[in-house]
Design a protein around this motif. Structure first.
Motif, PDB file in Angstrom:
ATOM      1  N   SER A 185       0.718  -1.396   0.059  1.00 50.65           N
ATOM      2  CA  SER A 185      -0.256   0.208  -0.056  1.00 50.65           C
ATOM      3  C   SER A 185       0.726   1.134  -0.147  1.00 50.65           C
ATOM      4  CB  SER A 185      -0.642   0.006   1.710  1.00 50.65           C
ATOM      5  OG  SER A 185      -1.345   1.142   1.096  1.00 50.65           O
ATOM      6  N   LEU A 188      -4.684   3.895   2.555  1.00 49.86           N
ATOM      7  CA  LEU A 188      -5.643   2.097   1.888  1.00 49.86           C
ATOM      8  C   LEU A 188      -5.290   1.635   2.582  1.00 49.86           C
ATOM      9  CD1 LEU A 188      -4.785   3.214  -1.622  1.00 49.86           C
ATOM     10  CD2 LEU A 188      -7.332   3.293  -0.329  1.00 49.86           C
ATOM     11  N   THR A 224      -7.497   1.412   5.848  1.00 54.34           N
ATOM     12  CA  THR A 224      -8.995   0.412   4.876  1.00 54.34           C
ATOM     13  C   THR A 224      -8.035  -0.995   5.137  1.00 54.34           C
ATOM     14  OG1 THR A 224      -9.101   2.441   3.784  1.00 54.34           O
ATOM     15  CG2 THR A 224     -10.520   0.452   2.842  1.00 54.34           C
ATOM     16  N   LEU A 280      -1.383  -1.237  -4.066  1.00 54.55           N
ATOM     17  CA  LEU A 280      -3.054   0.111  -3.365  1.00 54.55           C
ATOM     18  C   LEU A 280      -1.985   1.309  -3.865  1.00 54.55           C
ATOM     19  CD1 LEU A 280      -4.727  -1.619  -0.702  1.00 54.55           C
ATOM     20  CD2 LEU A 280      -5.186  -1.248  -3.276  1.00 54.55           C
ATOM     21  N   ALA A 323     -13.483   4.009  -1.535  1.00 55.13           N
ATOM     22  CA  ALA A 323     -12.499   3.149  -1.453  1.00 55.13           C
ATOM     23  C   ALA A 323     -12.488   1.728  -0.795  1.00 55.13           C
ATOM     24  CB  ALA A 323     -11.347   3.725  -0.942  1.00 55.13           C
ATOM     25  N   VAL A 326     -11.485  -1.555  -2.203  1.00 59.61           N
ATOM     26  CA  VAL A 326     -10.799  -2.554  -1.291  1.00 59.61           C
ATOM     27  C   VAL A 326     -12.159  -3.682  -0.633  1.00 59.61           C
ATOM     28  CG1 VAL A 326      -9.171  -2.463   0.604  1.00 59.61           C
ATOM     29  CG2 VAL A 326      -9.319  -0.350  -0.853  1.00 59.61           C
TER      30      VAL A 326
END
Length: 266
Positions: free
Chosen positions: A25, A30, A33, A82, A114, A118
């Motif tokens: 990531s 992100l 997440t 990501l 998002a 994800v």
């Protein structure tokens, strides 16, 4: 909408064949997440700024938006990278045969998208929906906690020295609106515009929210001693941890709303 549905179906099809087990990531929101959805253990590297939860601090850090270490990322053999849509690394990684999924979370709706993307990648679509609802509920609770007497106050949120401010159409601006505050930076100026310091003096915010580093030099700016927030002692200084929570358009936005609500309620 049709293009988004096709993209989501493609992501679901990808998951059906191979759920990613090695993820890099390159954006803190992100990273957070992925972890909130229960897949922190799949992360093999993160960007230089990812620092939550604590477990990601021990991972290899491979650069950022402008300086991602492509060679090191490739050596980690990720199933998925990501990153943000504006990252220079995307095209190079794709050319090397690495699967890349790019997102650009700037607004609350972008955060929802998002979560969905994800969640689809990780096989956690239902968990993603629950987390989004939990976060929205937390923001609503924070708004309810702001006293009626503090609704409508003029607010200036400084993102960085320059000064750069959070405009109405940024995720911070949207949170402030949901809390009942009046952002002095209109949507017409953009998401995070660089302002003439005199603009802030003329707008005369009643509350200033600012990082500790920026707060130290703010009072030296010409004319700022006349601003109501400074004269009345309504400057809310955020430490680095609070700044990270508020600045990142990701799963901790309910916490961000509580921080902003605390500033408004003083």
């Amino acid at each position: 909408m049709t293009r988004w549905l096709f993209a989501l179906l493609a992501l679901c099809a990808l998951h059906a064949h191979a759920q990613p087990r090695r993820i890099v990531s390159l954006l803190p929101s992100l990273t957070e997440t992925v972890c909130v959805l229960g897949h922190c253990s799949a992360l093999v590297a993160v960007d230089d700024f990812s620092n939550w939860p604590d477990s990601v601090k021990r991972l290899p850090h491979v650069g950022g938006l402008e300086d991602a270490n492509i060679e090191r990322i490739v050596a980690l053999k990720p199933d998925l990278v990501l990153l943000t849509s504006s990252s220079r690394a995307a095209a190079r990684l794709q050319a090397l045969g690495i699967q890349v999924v790019a997102m650009e979370p700037k607004t609350l709706d972008d955060v929802r998208v998002a979560f969905e993307k994800v969640g689809a990648l990780l096989g956690e679509a239902e968990a993603a929906k629950r987390e989004w609802m939990r976060m929205n509920d937390g923001i609503a609770q924070a708004a309810h906690a702001v006293p009626a007497s503090r609704k409508g106050v003029r607010v200036y949120f400084e993102v960085d020295s320059g000064p750069y401010a959070a405009g109405e159409i940024s995720h911070i601006g949207e949170l402030l609106k949901r809390l009942g505050a009046a952002n002095i930076v209109p949507a017409s100026l953009g998401s995070v515009p660089k302002l003439n310091p005199e603009f802030v003096v003329r707008a005369d915010p009643q509350v200033i929210m600012i990082g500790a580093r920026e707060a130290a030099e703010m009072r030296r700016r010409p004319g700022w001693e006349r601003i109501s927030a400074i004269r009345e002692g309504r400057v809310c200084t955020l430490d680095s941890a609070q700044g990270d929570v508020v600045a990142r358009p990701g799963p901790r936005l309910a916490d961000a709303a509580r921080i902003l609500a605390g500033c408004l309620s003083r």
